[in-house]
Design a protein around this motif. Sequence first.
Motif, PDB file in Angstrom:
ATOM      1  N   LEU A  74       0.820  -1.324   0.104  1.00  0.00           N
ATOM      2  CA  LEU A  74       0.445  -0.209  -0.408  1.00  0.00           C
ATOM      3  C   LEU A  74       0.777   0.996  -0.351  1.00  0.00           C
ATOM      4  CD1 LEU A  74      -3.045  -0.879   2.667  1.00  0.00           C
ATOM      5  CD2 LEU A  74      -3.154  -1.323   0.111  1.00  0.00           C
ATOM      6  N   LEU A  75       1.920   1.515   0.303  1.00  0.00           N
ATOM      7  CA  LEU A  75       2.657   2.706   1.610  1.00  0.00           C
ATOM      8  C   LEU A  75       3.733   2.636  -0.267  1.00  0.00           C
ATOM      9  CD1 LEU A  75       4.516   4.515   2.318  1.00  0.00           C
ATOM     10  CD2 LEU A  75       5.482   2.988   2.820  1.00  0.00           C
ATOM     11  N   VAL A  76       3.957   1.714  -0.862  1.00  0.00           N
ATOM     12  CA  VAL A  76       4.767   1.931  -2.312  1.00  0.00           C
ATOM     13  C   VAL A  76       3.922   2.179  -3.391  1.00  0.00           C
ATOM     14  CG1 VAL A  76       6.014   0.374  -4.117  1.00  0.00           C
ATOM     15  CG2 VAL A  76       6.661   0.501  -1.761  1.00  0.00           C
ATOM     16  N   VAL A  77       2.212   1.954  -3.393  1.00  0.00           N
ATOM     17  CA  VAL A  77       1.768   1.993  -4.669  1.00  0.00           C
ATOM     18  C   VAL A  77       1.128   3.525  -4.487  1.00  0.00           C
ATOM     19  CG1 VAL A  77      -0.877   1.699  -5.254  1.00  0.00           C
ATOM     20  CG2 VAL A  77       1.077   0.047  -4.435  1.00  0.00           C
ATOM     21  N   GLY A  78       0.997   3.834  -2.516  1.00  0.00           N
ATOM     22  CA  GLY A  78       0.183   5.645  -2.513  1.00  0.00           C
ATOM     23  C   GLY A  78       2.772   6.686  -3.539  1.00  0.00           C
ATOM     24  N   LEU A  79       3.305   5.975  -3.074  1.00  0.00           N
ATOM     25  CA  LEU A  79       4.116   6.706  -3.526  1.00  0.00           C
ATOM     26  C   LEU A  79       4.104   7.058  -4.920  1.00  0.00           C
ATOM     27  CD1 LEU A  79       7.421   5.432  -1.216  1.00  0.00           C
ATOM     28  CD2 LEU A  79       5.578   8.182  -1.035  1.00  0.00           C
ATOM     29  N   LEU A  80       4.094   5.587  -6.269  1.00  0.00           N
ATOM     30  CA  LEU A  80       4.293   5.949  -7.075  1.00  0.00           C
ATOM     31  C   LEU A  80       2.569   6.551  -7.863  1.00  0.00           C
ATOM     32  CD1 LEU A  80       4.914   1.507  -7.761  1.00  0.00           C
ATOM     33  CD2 LEU A  80       6.144   3.622  -7.704  1.00  0.00           C
ATOM     34  N   ILE A  81       1.852   6.483  -6.941  1.00  0.00           N
ATOM     35  CA  ILE A  81       0.209   7.244  -7.689  1.00  0.00           C
ATOM     36  C   ILE A  81       0.614   8.988  -7.411  1.00  0.00           C
ATOM     37  CG2 ILE A  81      -2.067   8.473  -6.816  1.00  0.00           C
ATOM     38  CD1 ILE A  81      -2.349   4.894  -6.469  1.00  0.00           C
ATOM     39  N   PHE A  82       1.454   9.030  -6.314  1.00  0.00           N
ATOM     40  CA  PHE A  82       1.845  10.282  -6.151  1.00  0.00           C
ATOM     41  C   PHE A  82       2.996  10.922  -7.146  1.00  0.00           C
ATOM     42  CE2 PHE A  82       4.720  13.351  -3.908  1.00  0.00           C
ATOM     43  CZ  PHE A  82       3.590  14.307  -3.791  1.00  0.00           C
ATOM     44  N   PHE A  83       4.021  10.061  -7.634  1.00  0.00           N
ATOM     45  CA  PHE A  83       5.193  10.478  -8.409  1.00  0.00           C
ATOM     46  C   PHE A  83       4.396  10.453  -9.743  1.00  0.00           C
ATOM     47  CE2 PHE A  83       7.386  10.623  -4.510  1.00  0.00           C
ATOM     48  CZ  PHE A  83       8.274  11.339  -4.502  1.00  0.00           C
ATOM     49  N   PRO A  86       3.583   4.333 -13.585  1.00  0.00           N
ATOM     50  CA  PRO A  86       2.935   4.005 -14.003  1.00  0.00           C
ATOM     51  C   PRO A  86       3.176   2.157 -13.653  1.00  0.00           C
ATOM     52  CG  PRO A  86       4.378   4.653 -15.484  1.00  0.00           C
ATOM     53  CD  PRO A  86       5.416   5.000 -15.495  1.00  0.00           C
ATOM     54  N   PHE A  87       2.173   1.631 -13.254  1.00  0.00           N
ATOM     55  CA  PHE A  87       2.556   0.380 -12.351  1.00  0.00           C
ATOM     56  C   PHE A  87       1.403  -0.647 -13.095  1.00  0.00           C
ATOM     57  CE2 PHE A  87       0.421   2.802  -9.262  1.00  0.00           C
ATOM     58  CZ  PHE A  87      -0.766   1.817  -8.667  1.00  0.00           C
ATOM     59  N   THR A  88       0.569  -1.577 -12.822  1.00  0.00           N
ATOM     60  CA  THR A  88      -0.776  -2.551 -12.814  1.00  0.00           C
ATOM     61  C   THR A  88      -0.352  -3.128 -11.466  1.00  0.00           C
ATOM     62  OG1 THR A  88       0.818  -3.820 -14.083  1.00  0.00           O
ATOM     63  CG2 THR A  88       0.111  -2.517 -15.252  1.00  0.00           C
ATOM     64  N   PHE A  89      -1.586  -3.517 -10.820  1.00  0.00           N
ATOM     65  CA  PHE A  89      -2.018  -4.415  -9.948  1.00  0.00           C
ATOM     66  C   PHE A  89      -1.467  -5.794  -9.978  1.00  0.00           C
ATOM     67  CE2 PHE A  89      -4.167  -0.397  -8.647  1.00  0.00           C
ATOM     68  CZ  PHE A  89      -3.426  -0.531  -7.336  1.00  0.00           C
ATOM     69  N   ASN A 256      10.373  -3.426  -3.360  1.00  0.00           N
ATOM     70  CA  ASN A 256       9.052  -4.164  -4.412  1.00  0.00           C
ATOM     71  C   ASN A 256       9.299  -3.989  -5.852  1.00  0.00           C
ATOM     72  OD1 ASN A 256       6.402  -2.745  -5.296  1.00  0.00           O
ATOM     73  ND2 ASN A 256       5.676  -3.206  -3.465  1.00  0.00           N
ATOM     74  N   ILE A 257       8.541  -5.017  -6.043  1.00  0.00           N
ATOM     75  CA  ILE A 257       8.705  -4.710  -7.847  1.00  0.00           C
ATOM     76  C   ILE A 257       8.397  -3.314  -8.463  1.00  0.00           C
ATOM     77  CG2 ILE A 257       6.256  -5.685  -8.418  1.00  0.00           C
ATOM     78  CD1 ILE A 257       7.432  -7.805 -10.730  1.00  0.00           C
ATOM     79  N   PHE A 258       7.234  -2.844  -7.857  1.00  0.00           N
ATOM     80  CA  PHE A 258       6.854  -1.537  -8.334  1.00  0.00           C
ATOM     81  C   PHE A 258       7.797  -0.200  -7.947  1.00  0.00           C
ATOM     82  CE2 PHE A 258       2.332  -2.711  -7.641  1.00  0.00           C
ATOM     83  CZ  PHE A 258       2.812  -3.776  -8.981  1.00  0.00           C
ATOM     84  N   MET A 259       9.072  -0.705  -6.900  1.00  0.00           N
ATOM     85  CA  MET A 259       9.668   0.511  -6.850  1.00  0.00           C
ATOM     86  C   MET A 259      11.004   0.079  -7.166  1.00  0.00           C
ATOM     87  SD  MET A 259      10.400   2.700  -4.337  1.00  0.00           S
ATOM     88  CE  MET A 259       9.381   3.025  -2.667  1.00  0.00           C
ATOM     89  N   SER A 260      11.933  -0.696  -7.452  1.00  0.00           N
ATOM     90  CA  SER A 260      13.161  -1.305  -7.756  1.00  0.00           C
ATOM     91  C   SER A 260      13.754   0.041  -8.621  1.00  0.00           C
ATOM     92  CB  SER A 260      13.142  -2.977  -7.786  1.00  0.00           C
ATOM     93  OG  SER A 260      12.743  -3.600  -8.459  1.00  0.00           O
TER      94      SER A 260
END
Length: 314
Positions: A74-83, A86-89, A256-260
């Motif tokens: 949830l934290l990483v998804v929130g950061l990705l949305i803020f910045f 793009p990502f997929t669940f 995290n796969i969205f973060m790295s």
Amino acid sequence: MLMIVGAHFAQHGGFNFSTTEISVNRLWQQFLYMHGHFANDIFVLISGYFLVKSQEVRAAKVIGLPLKAFVYCLLVVGLLIFFKVPFTFRELYRQWWFIKTYFVLYLIHPYLNILLNNLTREEYKKMLIMLGLYWSLLPVFIRWSFESSSLINFIYLYSLAGYFNLHAKNFGDKKFVFYGILFMFLNLVTLIIFDVIGLKVSLFGERAQYFRGMMRPFTLLGALCFLLGFRNFSFKSKLINVIAAATLGVYLLHENIFMSKWLWQTVFHTASFQDSPYLIPYTLGVVILVFAACVVIEIVRSKIFRIISRGKLS
């Protein structure tokens, strides 16, 4: 955990070194990447050493580990949305192989312990030698995994460390730390040899990481030597305990796969230092910074959870 962060720096940094030349930076990137599994081995060995006599699964851990992973998602998804990254669940399930494997190991460890605690010393030793031969040594020469997997590797490492707790309590001293460093050096030697041969035969250059892996002999023996080197080293440190308790959070957050990819390539632009004379000091600075930032975030998360928990209990 610092070694694992360093390995991810090398793995996800976007480096693209040519196999037709050898450089200090190329060896540094290869060395970092190779020894991530060395650190993974140490984590599992520590678990096996301390859990081999356990007879129960703690509900707090069974619930706490998935909950912690969910919170960081949830934290990483929130950061990705803020910045606006793009990502997929649907990619969520493709991450954290270590945590998923460790979770299964923890669930089955009391039943595994029934076997390990009822083996005689000789039976236990023969089992370790036989499985070590098939899952560690022979695959180096014939490139066949003998139906191994991440979970099988974890079970073997767990059992290996358990043996030294149950049947070799006095085996190991500080000199084994030196042996562990020696095995790390031997891994580096294999890298250099493959890189040098690769200048003439490209296949070797492309396979320079051939000895990388949790069950590769030098990695396995080196990690075991570190466990044996520190097993009788007694000291107390509140600071180290606080940091150690936060290391799982470090892994969950930075890997995290969205973060790295975003972290290493967009935030720190690691690949731009590929040919820089400052790559090594830059690596050390970035790795320490990422580690420290994740530790702070995990400590804050842990305190918030404790406050919430106390509120519910009251």
